[in-house]
Design an enzyme around this catalytic site. Structure first.
Site, mmCIF file in Angstrom:
data_model
loop_
_atom_site.group_PDB
_atom_site.id
_atom_site.type_symbol
_atom_site.label_atom_id
_atom_site.label_comp_id
_atom_site.label_asym_id
_atom_site.label_seq_id
_atom_site.Cartn_x
_atom_site.Cartn_y
_atom_site.Cartn_z
ATOM 1 N N LYS A 103 -8.182 14.002 4.558
ATOM 2 C CA LYS A 103 -7.340 12.800 4.504
ATOM 3 C C LYS A 103 -6.394 12.896 5.684
ATOM 4 O O LYS A 103 -6.438 13.886 6.418
ATOM 5 C CB LYS A 103 -6.558 12.730 3.193
ATOM 6 C CG LYS A 103 -5.878 14.076 2.835
ATOM 7 C CD LYS A 103 -5.131 14.038 1.525
ATOM 8 C CE LYS A 103 -5.991 14.124 0.302
ATOM 9 N NZ LYS A 103 -6.061 12.913 -0.511
ATOM 10 N N ARG A 104 -5.506 11.895 5.911
ATOM 11 C CA ARG A 104 -4.530 12.054 6.980
ATOM 12 C C ARG A 104 -3.618 13.240 6.681
ATOM 13 O O ARG A 104 -3.429 13.613 5.519
ATOM 14 C CB ARG A 104 -3.705 10.769 7.130
ATOM 15 C CG ARG A 104 -4.453 9.670 7.847
ATOM 16 C CD ARG A 104 -4.795 10.035 9.274
ATOM 17 N NE ARG A 104 -3.635 10.005 10.113
ATOM 18 C CZ ARG A 104 -3.420 9.130 11.092
ATOM 19 N NH1 ARG A 104 -4.327 8.212 11.383
ATOM 20 N NH2 ARG A 104 -2.321 9.188 11.809
ATOM 21 N N LYS A 157 1.199 14.458 1.206
ATOM 22 C CA LYS A 157 -0.130 14.789 0.674
ATOM 23 C C LYS A 157 -0.274 16.286 0.399
ATOM 24 O O LYS A 157 -1.222 16.747 -0.208
ATOM 25 C CB LYS A 157 -1.210 14.321 1.646
ATOM 26 C CG LYS A 157 -1.236 12.794 1.834
ATOM 27 C CD LYS A 157 -2.283 12.374 2.849
ATOM 28 C CE LYS A 157 -2.239 10.912 3.207
ATOM 29 N NZ LYS A 157 -2.905 10.019 2.225
ATOM 30 N N THR A 214 -8.406 6.804 -1.907
ATOM 31 C CA THR A 214 -9.754 6.276 -2.087
ATOM 32 C C THR A 214 -10.769 7.389 -1.832
ATOM 33 O O THR A 214 -11.892 7.327 -2.335
ATOM 34 C CB THR A 214 -10.023 5.087 -1.134
ATOM 35 O OG1 THR A 214 -9.491 5.415 0.160
ATOM 36 C CG2 THR A 214 -9.378 3.826 -1.641
ATOM 37 N N HIS A 269 0.797 -1.227 0.000
ATOM 38 C CA HIS A 269 0.000 0.000 0.000
ATOM 39 C C HIS A 269 0.825 1.271 0.000
ATOM 40 O O HIS A 269 0.269 2.361 0.132
ATOM 41 C CB HIS A 269 -0.920 0.058 1.225
ATOM 42 C CG HIS A 269 -2.012 -0.948 1.205
ATOM 43 N ND1 HIS A 269 -3.271 -0.696 0.713
ATOM 44 C CD2 HIS A 269 -2.027 -2.238 1.614
ATOM 45 C CE1 HIS A 269 -4.018 -1.770 0.835
ATOM 46 N NE2 HIS A 269 -3.283 -2.725 1.381
ATOM 47 N N LYS A 298 -14.578 8.724 -3.635
ATOM 48 C CA LYS A 298 -15.812 9.113 -2.945
ATOM 49 C C LYS A 298 -16.269 10.498 -3.403
ATOM 50 O O LYS A 298 -17.469 10.764 -3.551
ATOM 51 C CB LYS A 298 -15.597 9.091 -1.422
ATOM 52 C CG LYS A 298 -15.299 7.690 -0.900
ATOM 53 C CD LYS A 298 -14.657 7.655 0.489
ATOM 54 C CE LYS A 298 -14.025 6.286 0.720
ATOM 55 N NZ LYS A 298 -13.111 6.238 1.886
HETATM 56 C C1 26Q Z 1 3.340 0.125 10.473
HETATM 57 C C2 26Q Z 1 4.163 -0.311 11.507
HETATM 58 C C3 26Q Z 1 4.020 0.207 12.791
HETATM 59 C C4 26Q Z 1 3.024 1.154 13.032
HETATM 60 C C5 26Q Z 1 2.212 1.584 12.001
HETATM 61 C C6 26Q Z 1 2.378 1.081 10.716
HETATM 62 C C7 26Q Z 1 1.495 1.550 9.616
HETATM 63 C C8 26Q Z 1 0.141 1.740 9.835
HETATM 64 C C9 26Q Z 1 -0.674 2.181 8.825
HETATM 65 C C10 26Q Z 1 2.005 1.795 8.347
HETATM 66 C C11 26Q Z 1 1.161 2.223 7.319
HETATM 67 C C12 26Q Z 1 -0.205 2.413 7.560
HETATM 68 C C13 26Q Z 1 -1.174 2.860 6.569
HETATM 69 C C14 26Q Z 1 -0.968 2.974 5.275
HETATM 70 C C15 26Q Z 1 -2.026 3.445 4.384
HETATM 71 O O1 26Q Z 1 -3.118 3.779 4.809
HETATM 72 N N1 26Q Z 1 -1.775 3.490 3.071
HETATM 73 C C16 26Q Z 1 -2.799 3.946 2.138
HETATM 74 O O2 26Q Z 1 -3.519 2.814 1.657
HETATM 75 C C17 26Q Z 1 -4.625 3.202 0.868
HETATM 76 C C18 26Q Z 1 -5.404 1.971 0.508
HETATM 77 O O3 26Q Z 1 -4.705 1.212 -0.426
HETATM 78 C C19 26Q Z 1 -4.160 3.972 -0.357
HETATM 79 O O4 26Q Z 1 -5.293 4.420 -1.055
HETATM 80 C C20 26Q Z 1 -3.292 5.159 0.057
HETATM 81 O O5 26Q Z 1 -2.754 5.776 -1.094
HETATM 82 C C21 26Q Z 1 -2.175 4.697 0.976
HETATM 83 O O6 26Q Z 1 -1.441 5.805 1.469
#
Ligand code: 26Q
Length: 797
Positions: free
Chosen positions: A541-542, A547, A649, A353, A653
């Site tokens: 978004k975050r 971003k 995503t 991702h 929407k």
């Molecule tokens: C990993 C290790 C330790 C703590 C946290 C994490 C962690 C948690 C969440 C690393 C990454 C995430 C989230 C990633 C994420 O949300 N990526 C997004 O995924 C979406 C769905 O595919 C995409 O549309 C976005 O582009 C992408 O940024």
């Protein structure tokens, strides 16, 4: 399809109210909500049982979707909608003088995720159920989900998200399916009769208890199960207790319970914390035990495990399921390595991702070994065999082998383990899947080209259109009929009306209604005033530098400074709307939030300018808030640096609700552009290739600062003070480093903004664009995505 009489439902609700020791005369909305939720959940449980029995009797392959996050949001409205029970519930509640919409508002979001990745998992559960697949989601029952954001003086503060009091009604405990998970200790190895044995000694046990949440499909008998694991200490340590070691006994149980206490609030950034590693193994071990136990009950052997199961790894976070399945096959079922490896490599698939370096998961080898001694041995053995295999092919290229290794440099690299083991590896948009092949995993791609594939993300579109935007939904029903309720591709029929003036007028009315609804909701919940006669330009978004919310801010500042000098200038009235949570430890992200809040305040102070330009920062952006925002949006800001946003995503929407995308050629924006055509989207900035070449040539942001007076003025402004605060760190980062090339894209972004204003002033053009976006959003349905997974990756019938 529904076979529940209104009398039956009413009776159930009344019984459930009685169970809460209340009567329909005295019950509060909270009580009505809980009684209604329980009634719906009982229906879901029944249907799920029935569906499971059917699936078992047919021996269909089961999808197991492992994810550390499922950002579910609310369930009552969605479940009623998907079960076709909304009208009946409305009527029943009316008899009690209760408004069903007020009950929806009693439900807390199940915020068991950070953002895109977690919401995608939730959308796919909806897709699985609607398409009739036999699917389980697996995750952790976090006691506290994503934090509640409070903005105090412009600064983000985090409050605990205590969602269970209102959320528990959707959970169904299954204590009989609890399993033990082992941590720490050491491994005893010995030979017996020519066979090698291992035995795990002195480990700590944590009990994993499953709680199921049910997701109904739309107009479908299928129900997807989200199995959430809660960590408990196995029976209180009576031995320590009796020995008089009261604190040891208690601290053991607290260590166990800590595992499912809270969701890590990082998004696109890893943190090598031991508790996080424990959480990940806890999810994997409990889930793999559950899946193999069920399979054994059904078939009595694991020989055909891979034919009857697929395990999907949602980003690398559940990677440990791979060595865990090896462990079960080797240590508990007596398989030899080669046979076990064959089963494992046929079972797993992995979705990547993110391309962000700081999000690629690696674990310190010593920590890994200490917490998971047996899993470490298995990973080390996988690595040994992999390196041996590579040595036969590339013995001359030790650097390459080093880069591809799974264990190296005192680190365990989760992505390499996933790619090497998985049957298929996919990215989440066409562009992203190319980047994976060409950059992130290009050496693996050279070796195993057939592994790599794409599945473009999709959304549970009914949640954001049919359930959230009744105004647009009614217009669509009256023009194209109701086929699109079940089949999103039928939205395409709306293209026929794209230039119809009468439809334009109706689109404008629908949008205004949604804007008014958002405005009144914001007034009620956050005390914010919004001018519904201005254009709603939205970035939700975050909060993350990649971003580029600060690019948006620089443009607003430039307009503001211009209006200060030209208060009478012609200007399309605009409201810039932001909503975003920042990871609590992400300094720059929190600075940008403060900047946006100060900007809002500064502009508000000027009564003339604020008629034309205003900024609002919405607190606590969440799934539920997004359901109000999407229908009301007119411009969708998707302005990440090309090559950084895997898909996005939110962009889908927005388009579904008729907003025009103002974006870069990044992630799924590229495919949105492909579908709506260049005339119906506003694209700006460098593409991913140009970003690469600009970097190679040596990017010097200070030159943009020196040569572009708008940039200089805007950056000097944030350095000198916005509503009394200064932002030297943002200014310096932009001038001297600018990792996401904000300044390089600024000029092009300004022009794109000007184009948006121009288009917005021509309603005929604007609403044609809006209609084209709606009509072409069907492809981005989760129903399509899960079908792509089913046929292209999981090999389901
Ligand atoms: C990993 C290790 C330790 C703590 C946290 C994490 C962690 C948690 C969440 C690393 C990454 C995430 C989230 C990633 C994420 O949300 N990526 C997004 O995924 C979406 C769905 O595919 C995409 O549309 C976005 O582009 C992408 O940024």
């Amino acid at each position: 399809m529904n076979t529940y009489s209104t009398d039956y439902l009413k009776n159930q609700i009344e019984e459930n109210i009685a169970m809460l020791h209340e009567t329909t005369d005295t019950a509060s909305n909270q009580t009505f909500y809980k009684a209604a939720a329980k009634t719906v959940n009982d229906i879901l449980i029944e249907r799920s049982k029935h569906f499971q029995a059917q699936a078992a009797s047919k021996g269909v392959k089961q999808v197991n979707y492992l994810s550390m996050e499922f950002l579910m949001g609310r369930s009552l409205k969605n479940s009623l909608y998907n079960l076709g029970l909304v009208d009946q519930f409305e009527k029943i509640m009316k008899d009690y003088d209760v408004n069903l919409t007020d009950l929806y508002e009693c439900e807390p979001d199940a915020g068991l995720g950070n953002g895109g990745l977690g919401r995608l998992a939730a959308c796919y559960l909806d897709g699985f159920a609607t398409q009739g697949y036999n699917a389980y989601g697996y995750s952790i029952l976090y006691e506290f989900g994503i934090f509640q954001q409070k903005i105090v003086d412009g600064w983000q503060t985090e409050l605990p998200d205590n969602w269970l009091p209102g959320g528990r009604v959707w959970l169904h405990a299954k204590p009989e399916l609890a399993v033990d998970v082992h941590f720490g200790g050491y491994i005893d190895e010995f030979w017996d009769n020519g066979y090698h044995f291992t035995s795990h000694k002195n480990y700590t046990t944590v009990k994993a208890v499953p709680y199921d949440m049910y997701v109904s499909g739309y107009n479908s008998p299928a129900v997807a199960i989200l199995r959430l694991w809660k960590a408990e200490s196995p029976a209180f340590d009576m031995e320590s207790f009796n020995r008089g070691d009261y604190t040891h006994a208690l601290s053991q149980s607290m260590t166990a319970e800590a595992i499912s206490k809270v969701l890590y609030p990082n998004d696109n950034h890893t943190q090598g914390k031991m508790l996080r590693l424990r959480q990940q193994y806890f999810l994997c071990a409990a889930s793999v035990a559950d899946i193999t136990n069920r399979h054994m009950r059904e078939y009595g052997t694991l020989d055909n495990f891979a034919e009857k199961n697929t395990i999907h790894i949602n980003d690398t976070h559940p990677t440990l399921a791979i060595p865990e399945l090896m462990r079960i096959l080797l240590d508990e079922c007596g398989y030899g390595w080669d046979h076990a490896w064959k089963i494992v490599t046929k079972t797993f698939n992995y979705t990547n991702h993110t391309v962000m370096k700081e999000a690629l998961e690696v674990w310190n080898e010593d920590i890994f070994k200490e917490i998971l001694p047996r899993i470490y041995q298995i990973v080390a053995e996988i690595n040994r065999r992999f390196v041996e295999e590579m040595n036969q092919q590339f013995a001359w290229d030790t650097m390459r082998i080093e880069r591809m290794a799974i264990v190296s440099n005192h680190q365990v690299r989760m992505a390499n383990l996933c790619v090497y083991t998985s049957n298929k590896v996919n990215g989440v948009s066409k562009l992203h899947s190319e980047i994976i092949k060409q950059n992130v995993f290009h050496e693996f791609y050279d070796l195993y080209p057939a592994k790599f594939t794409n599945v473009t993300n999709g959304i549970a579109y009914r949640r954001w259109l049919l359930q959230s935007n009744p105004w647009l939904t009614n217009l669509l029903k009256s023009t194209i009929g109701d086929g699109f309720l079940q089949d999103a591709s039928q939205l395409k029929k709306f293209e026929k009306y794209a230039t119809d003036k009468k439809v334009h007028k109706q689109l404008a009315e629908a949008k205004l209604s949604a804007k008014k609804a958002l405005a009144s909701y914001m007034k009620k919940t956050q005390g914010i005033e919004m001018n519904v006669n201005s254009m709603f330009d939205v970035q939700v978004k975050r909060m993350h530098e990649y971003k580029r919310q600060h690019l948006n801010a620089l443009n607003i500042i430039t307009d503001y400074l211009y209006l200060k000098e030209n208060p009478n200038a012609d200007f399309v009235p605009k409201t810039y709307i932001f909503g975003a949570k920042a990871a609590p430890g992400y300094y720059m992200a929190k600075q940008i939030i403060k900047l946006l809040c100060c900007l809002a305040e500064e502009i508000k102070k000027d009564p003339v300018i604020s008629k034309k330009l205003s900024v609002v920062y919405l607190e606590n952006y969440s799934v539920t808030l997004s359901e109000y925002i999407m229908p009301a949006s007119e411009v969708s800001e998707q302005i990440s640096l090309a090559g950084t946003e895997a898909s996005g995503t939110g962009n889908m929407k927005f388009m579904l609700n008729g907003a025009v995308t103002l974006g870069t050629m990044d992630g799924a924006n590229v495919e949105i552009c492909e579908r709506v055509g260049n005339d119906n989207i506003v694209i700006f900035g460098m593409d991913a290739e140009q970003v690469e070449t600009t970097k190679e040539m040596g990017y010097a942001p200070i030159e943009y600062y020196n040569n572009n007076p708008d940039i200089k003025r805007a950056i000097d402004f944030i350095e000198s003070g916005v509503a009394g605060s200064t932002f030297p760190d943002i200014a310096n980062s932009l001038k001297w480093n600018d990792p996401y090339m904000v300044l390089a894209d600024f000029d092009s972004y300004r022009k794109a903004q000007a184009k948006i204003s121009e288009l917005y002033q021509k309603p005929d053009v604007w609403y044609t664009m809006a209609a084209m976006n709606i009509a072409n959003a069907g492809y981005f349905s989760a129903d399509r995505s899960v079908k792509d997974y089913a046929t292209g990756i999981w090999e389901l019938e």
